[in-house]
Design a protein around this motif. Structure first.
Motif, PDB file in Angstrom:
ATOM      1  N   LEU A  14       0.845  -1.194   0.000  1.00 23.30           N
ATOM      2  CA  LEU A  14       0.000   0.000   0.000  1.00 23.30           C
ATOM      3  C   LEU A  14       0.877   1.239   0.000  1.00 23.30           C
ATOM      4  O   LEU A  14       1.924   1.272   0.646  1.00 23.30           O
ATOM      5  CB  LEU A  14      -0.900   0.012   1.232  1.00 23.30           C
ATOM      6  CG  LEU A  14      -2.071  -0.967   1.222  1.00 23.30           C
ATOM      7  CD1 LEU A  14      -2.775  -0.940   2.570  1.00 23.30           C
ATOM      8  CD2 LEU A  14      -3.052  -0.637   0.105  1.00 23.30           C
ATOM      9  N   GLY A  17       0.351   6.699   3.333  1.00 27.83           N
ATOM     10  CA  GLY A  17      -0.825   7.552   3.468  1.00 27.83           C
ATOM     11  C   GLY A  17      -2.129   6.803   3.249  1.00 27.83           C
ATOM     12  O   GLY A  17      -3.200   7.329   3.527  1.00 27.83           O
ATOM     13  N   VAL A  18      -2.053   5.574   2.709  1.00 31.90           N
ATOM     14  CA  VAL A  18      -3.271   4.779   2.544  1.00 31.90           C
ATOM     15  C   VAL A  18      -3.468   3.956   3.808  1.00 31.90           C
ATOM     16  O   VAL A  18      -2.586   3.201   4.214  1.00 31.90           O
ATOM     17  CB  VAL A  18      -3.179   3.847   1.321  1.00 31.90           C
ATOM     18  CG1 VAL A  18      -4.417   2.966   1.220  1.00 31.90           C
ATOM     19  CG2 VAL A  18      -3.012   4.663   0.055  1.00 31.90           C
ATOM     20  N   LEU A  19      -4.613   4.136   4.429  1.00 27.69           N
ATOM     21  CA  LEU A  19      -4.898   3.425   5.672  1.00 27.69           C
ATOM     22  C   LEU A  19      -4.901   1.909   5.425  1.00 27.69           C
ATOM     23  O   LEU A  19      -5.435   1.440   4.433  1.00 27.69           O
ATOM     24  CB  LEU A  19      -6.276   3.866   6.191  1.00 27.69           C
ATOM     25  CG  LEU A  19      -6.653   3.390   7.592  1.00 27.69           C
ATOM     26  CD1 LEU A  19      -5.839   4.139   8.638  1.00 27.69           C
ATOM     27  CD2 LEU A  19      -8.143   3.600   7.842  1.00 27.69           C
ATOM     28  N   PRO A  21      -6.141  -1.155   7.398  1.00 33.84           N
ATOM     29  CA  PRO A  21      -6.787  -1.721   8.595  1.00 33.84           C
ATOM     30  C   PRO A  21      -6.271  -3.114   8.945  1.00 33.84           C
ATOM     31  O   PRO A  21      -6.190  -3.468  10.127  1.00 33.84           O
ATOM     32  CB  PRO A  21      -8.270  -1.761   8.241  1.00 33.84           C
ATOM     33  CG  PRO A  21      -8.417  -1.282   6.855  1.00 33.84           C
ATOM     34  CD  PRO A  21      -7.083  -0.813   6.347  1.00 33.84           C
ATOM     35  N   GLN A  22      -5.875  -3.893   7.926  1.00 27.06           N
ATOM     36  CA  GLN A  22      -5.360  -5.232   8.222  1.00 27.06           C
ATOM     37  C   GLN A  22      -4.010  -5.136   8.928  1.00 27.06           C
ATOM     38  O   GLN A  22      -3.743  -5.860   9.890  1.00 27.06           O
ATOM     39  CB  GLN A  22      -5.241  -6.038   6.926  1.00 27.06           C
ATOM     40  CG  GLN A  22      -6.602  -6.326   6.325  1.00 27.06           C
ATOM     41  CD  GLN A  22      -6.525  -7.028   4.983  1.00 27.06           C
ATOM     42  OE1 GLN A  22      -6.807  -8.201   4.880  1.00 27.06           O
ATOM     43  NE2 GLN A  22      -6.132  -6.301   3.959  1.00 27.06           N
TER      44      GLN A  22
ATOM     45  N   MET B 103     -11.441  -0.309  -0.555  1.00 27.74           N
ATOM     46  CA  MET B 103     -10.519  -1.109   0.232  1.00 27.74           C
ATOM     47  C   MET B 103     -11.274  -1.941   1.259  1.00 27.74           C
ATOM     48  O   MET B 103     -12.476  -1.785   1.466  1.00 27.74           O
ATOM     49  CB  MET B 103      -9.530  -0.177   0.925  1.00 27.74           C
ATOM     50  CG  MET B 103      -8.816   0.705  -0.095  1.00 27.74           C
ATOM     51  SD  MET B 103      -7.520   1.652   0.648  1.00 27.74           S
ATOM     52  CE  MET B 103      -6.556   0.367   1.381  1.00 27.74           C
ATOM     53  N   ARG B 104     -10.529  -2.825   1.938  1.00 26.43           N
ATOM     54  CA  ARG B 104     -11.096  -3.629   3.007  1.00 26.43           C
ATOM     55  C   ARG B 104     -11.805  -2.731   4.025  1.00 26.43           C
ATOM     56  O   ARG B 104     -11.299  -1.664   4.375  1.00 26.43           O
ATOM     57  CB  ARG B 104      -9.932  -4.395   3.665  1.00 26.43           C
ATOM     58  CG  ARG B 104     -10.240  -5.358   4.790  1.00 26.43           C
ATOM     59  CD  ARG B 104     -11.324  -6.346   4.534  1.00 26.43           C
ATOM     60  NE  ARG B 104     -11.346  -7.072   3.271  1.00 26.43           N
ATOM     61  CZ  ARG B 104     -10.914  -8.316   3.087  1.00 26.43           C
ATOM     62  NH1 ARG B 104     -10.380  -8.984   4.068  1.00 26.43           N
ATOM     63  NH2 ARG B 104     -11.042  -8.907   1.922  1.00 26.43           N
ATOM     64  N   ASN B 105     -12.991  -3.147   4.497  1.00 30.92           N
ATOM     65  CA  ASN B 105     -13.728  -2.366   5.493  1.00 30.92           C
ATOM     66  C   ASN B 105     -12.841  -2.060   6.691  1.00 30.92           C
ATOM     67  O   ASN B 105     -12.069  -2.918   7.137  1.00 30.92           O
ATOM     68  CB  ASN B 105     -14.950  -3.142   5.991  1.00 30.92           C
ATOM     69  CG  ASN B 105     -16.000  -3.338   4.905  1.00 30.92           C
ATOM     70  OD1 ASN B 105     -15.966  -2.664   3.881  1.00 30.92           O
ATOM     71  ND2 ASN B 105     -16.921  -4.259   5.140  1.00 30.92           N
ATOM     72  N   ALA B 106     -12.990  -0.851   7.219  1.00 29.46           N
ATOM     73  CA  ALA B 106     -12.134  -0.434   8.334  1.00 29.46           C
ATOM     74  C   ALA B 106     -12.262  -1.377   9.521  1.00 29.46           C
ATOM     75  O   ALA B 106     -11.296  -1.624  10.237  1.00 29.46           O
ATOM     76  CB  ALA B 106     -12.475   0.996   8.740  1.00 29.46           C
ATOM     77  N   LEU B 108     -12.751  -4.507   9.320  1.00 25.67           N
ATOM     78  CA  LEU B 108     -12.232  -5.792   8.828  1.00 25.67           C
ATOM     79  C   LEU B 108     -13.291  -6.870   8.653  1.00 25.67           C
ATOM     80  O   LEU B 108     -12.988  -7.944   8.156  1.00 25.67           O
ATOM     81  CB  LEU B 108     -11.117  -6.334   9.731  1.00 25.67           C
ATOM     82  CG  LEU B 108      -9.870  -5.460   9.847  1.00 25.67           C
ATOM     83  CD1 LEU B 108      -8.883  -6.081  10.830  1.00 25.67           C
ATOM     84  CD2 LEU B 108      -9.210  -5.262   8.493  1.00 25.67           C
ATOM     85  N   PHE B 148     -11.703   4.990  -0.874  1.00 30.74           N
ATOM     86  CA  PHE B 148     -10.473   5.763  -0.698  1.00 30.74           C
ATOM     87  C   PHE B 148     -10.112   6.455  -1.998  1.00 30.74           C
ATOM     88  O   PHE B 148     -10.248   5.881  -3.086  1.00 30.74           O
ATOM     89  CB  PHE B 148      -9.299   4.842  -0.294  1.00 30.74           C
ATOM     90  CG  PHE B 148      -7.985   5.581  -0.213  1.00 30.74           C
ATOM     91  CD1 PHE B 148      -7.614   6.228   0.956  1.00 30.74           C
ATOM     92  CD2 PHE B 148      -7.152   5.657  -1.319  1.00 30.74           C
ATOM     93  CE1 PHE B 148      -6.424   6.941   1.014  1.00 30.74           C
ATOM     94  CE2 PHE B 148      -5.955   6.370  -1.255  1.00 30.74           C
ATOM     95  CZ  PHE B 148      -5.590   7.006  -0.089  1.00 30.74           C
TER      96      PHE B 148
END
Lengths: 85, 226
Positions: A14, A17-19, A21-22, B103-106, B108, B148
């Motif tokens: 990634l 700056g791209v979050l 979460p994993q 993207m993957r849900n915050a 998860l 995003f």
């Protein structure tokens, strides 16, 4: 000149700056396992690709094209190509 | 009015989409398969929800490179309306037809619930039958719906009126930037959204707030044809 076989490793991560979460969840899990001092985890993907090409440069060019077209989503991801054999 | 629903291996909301178009538009949509290189003459092309190609690599990534997508892109360039719902939205961003990425849900986790949506830009063929700022109900069901875009893209999306829907009343289920639930392309003829309007079109669904999206776009098409 005959084509040669190459083994390549493509790494997709990634962008800054791209979050991620994993990555954050993994970081939290490491903490809960008492691994102290971890200040960040970013999750990415690795692709081991075997291919034939006329030269190392040609192989790298092909792999770059693969990343641009499919392996990476360049809106959110960076990629790196390495010929490993 | 000619609508076409494109099917991919792993779609599972195609049937609901076909039923919604047939019920609301009065005519069953045409069907296309992911390997088709040409699409039937269409005024509206729909990419339905599901898990095309098992979400392998990234959600929608492989479907976005399917042969049929060249035909979808060519049609969109000519001004044909294109709607992508859920996995269809993911395909449209992966194909570069819509800005940003999902993207993957915050949190998860997969989320399957009802959310509230604000109709943000209703000066559009997909949303004209909603009131500007109107809050509606809509179901979501996804694992990768976290919208995003980089700062520059987000500014453009917001500045150009490309936000179609936002999650409202604190119901953002996935961490999407600016609570974005659906976006238009710059010309307004391509819409992608994570929520499923096709699953809330009649009282048997527990509500009909999704119906007006289809009435908008199908009505526009009927008016054009007349």
């Amino acid at each position: 000149m005959a084509d040669k076989e190459f083994k390549a490793r493509v790494t997709v991560t990634l962008k800054n700056g791209v979050l991620d979460p994993q990555g954050k969840a993994i970081e939290g899990a490491l903490e809960s396992l008492d691994f102290n001092g971890v200040s960040g985890v970013r999750q990415g993907k690795v692709f081991d690709v075997n291919l034939t090409a006329s030269s190392e440069k040609a192989a790298e060019d092909t792999l770059g094209g693969m990343c641009e077209k499919l392996l990476a989503n360049t809106v959110i991801e960076d990629y790196a190509v390495e010929i490993v054999g | 009015m000619k609508a076409t629903v494109v099917q991919f291996p792993g779609c599972n909301r195609d049937r609901d989409m076909i039923a919604a178009i047939a019920k609301i538009g009065g005519t069953a949509p045409q069907l296309a398969w992911h390997t088709d290189t040409e699409l039937p003459d269409s005024d509206l092309i729909v990419l339905p929800g599901g898990f095309s190609h098992g979400d392998y690599l990234r959600a929608g990534a492989i479907a976005a490179r399917a042969p049929v997508m060249d035909a979808v892109r060519a049609a969109a360039d000519k001004g044909v309306r294109v709607l992508g719902v859920c996995n269809g939205f993911q395909m449209l961003t992966e194909a570069g037809l819509l800005p940003g990425s999902l993207m993957r849900n915050a949190g998860l986790t997969f989320v399957c619930k009802e959310v509230m949506l604000e109709a943000v830009n209703t000066d559009n063929m997909f949303t004209e039958r909603y009131g500007k700022g109107e809050i509606i109900r809509c179901p979501v069901a996804h694992h990768d719906g976290n919208y995003f875009a980089d700062e520059k893209t987000l500014k453009q999306v917001e500045g150009n009126g490309q936000v179609a829907f936002r999650y409202a009343n604190g119901t953002n289920p996935n961490g999407s930037l600016n609570d974005i639930a659906g976006v238009f392309n710059a010309y307004g003829n391509v819409l992608g959204m994570m929520p499923h309007p096709e699953n809330l079109i009649e009282p048997a669904h527990g509500g009909a707030d999704g119906r007006r999206l289809f009435e908008s776009v199908l009505g526009v098409l009927q008016r054009d044809a007349a």
